[in-house]
Design a protein around this motif. Sequence first.
Motif, PDB file in Angstrom:
ATOM      1  N   GLY A 181       0.805  -1.218   0.000  1.00 12.19           N
ATOM      2  CA  GLY A 181       0.000   0.000   0.000  1.00 12.19           C
ATOM      3  C   GLY A 181       0.838   1.267   0.000  1.00 12.19           C
ATOM      4  N   TYR A 203      -6.512  -1.617   0.231  1.00 10.95           N
ATOM      5  CA  TYR A 203      -5.551  -2.487  -0.437  1.00 10.95           C
ATOM      6  C   TYR A 203      -5.815  -3.967  -0.167  1.00 10.95           C
ATOM      7  CZ  TYR A 203      -3.059   1.515  -2.148  1.00 10.95           C
ATOM      8  OH  TYR A 203      -2.748   2.669  -2.825  1.00 10.95           O
ATOM      9  N   MET A 238      -5.272   2.575   3.517  1.00 12.06           N
ATOM     10  CA  MET A 238      -4.616   1.268   3.561  1.00 12.06           C
ATOM     11  C   MET A 238      -5.629   0.127   3.564  1.00 12.06           C
ATOM     12  SD  MET A 238      -1.481   0.388   3.282  1.00 12.06           S
ATOM     13  CE  MET A 238      -0.812   2.010   3.671  1.00 12.06           C
ATOM     14  N   ASN A 295       0.820   4.047  -3.006  1.00 13.59           N
ATOM     15  CA  ASN A 295       0.448   5.435  -2.708  1.00 13.59           C
ATOM     16  C   ASN A 295       1.552   6.412  -3.080  1.00 13.59           C
ATOM     17  OD1 ASN A 295      -2.176   5.085  -1.880  1.00 13.59           O
ATOM     18  ND2 ASN A 295      -1.700   5.021   0.302  1.00 13.59           N
ATOM     19  N   SER A 310      -5.769   0.404  -7.969  1.00 19.03           N
ATOM     20  CA  SER A 310      -5.449   1.524  -7.093  1.00 19.03           C
ATOM     21  C   SER A 310      -5.608   2.860  -7.805  1.00 19.03           C
ATOM     22  CB  SER A 310      -4.009   1.390  -6.584  1.00 19.03           C
ATOM     23  OG  SER A 310      -3.825   0.161  -5.915  1.00 19.03           O
TER      24      SER A 310
END
Length: 215
Positions: free
Chosen positions: A21, A41, A38, A25, A56
């Motif tokens: 994660g 994910y 988080m 990000n 994502s």
Amino acid sequence: MKKLVVFDLDGTLVDSIADLGIAVNIALKEYNLPLNPMSDYYTFVGNGMEDLVRRSMRDKGGDDELYLKVRKVFDAYYHAHSNDNTKAYEGVSELLNELKLKGIRTAVLTNKAHEYVGDILKKCFPDFTFDLYYGQRQGIERKPHPQSFELLLAELNISKEDCLYIGDSEVDVKTAFNAEVDLVAVNWGYRSEETLKNTGAEIIVSTPKEILNYV
């Protein structure tokens, strides 16, 4: 008694969600894309790194040019930080040692890129050696396609009947079905017990030690 136990990696042997994660990000931030909490994910992982990054990216996931840019940043960061927070689940090391004592071979089959798997296993299980591990490799279909499972069994010269597969997601349930091997699903990973049951998992355990009952 089974001769081989094959494990999924992320969500089954190790908890790697934080490192994945964080890496995604950071890549999203580089291109001013919205970051994900988080907790999201947990639903993004399981189908390989391309699916992880595209999911994502949300509505931008279909933009191939942008995906390649985000993926490049993700790969560079994750390559250097894939083991920062990743750790073995409680009780897994003891399970592996018990399987070894019983003479049962062990392997890992994951959709994570192959280049990362060895280092993660060495960090999380420094005193244990798996007979074989397969990550996602170019030219090989990823799970739930049975190709990688069949190649693994052939290399170890183990029949489907002598193998038990352990996993935590819908992908793992479907992989076991497609590869025609017995499955034990675990509920400590990235999917709920309800999701596993709805996908077709018949045996679900809450602790690594329980797996020994099905070997």
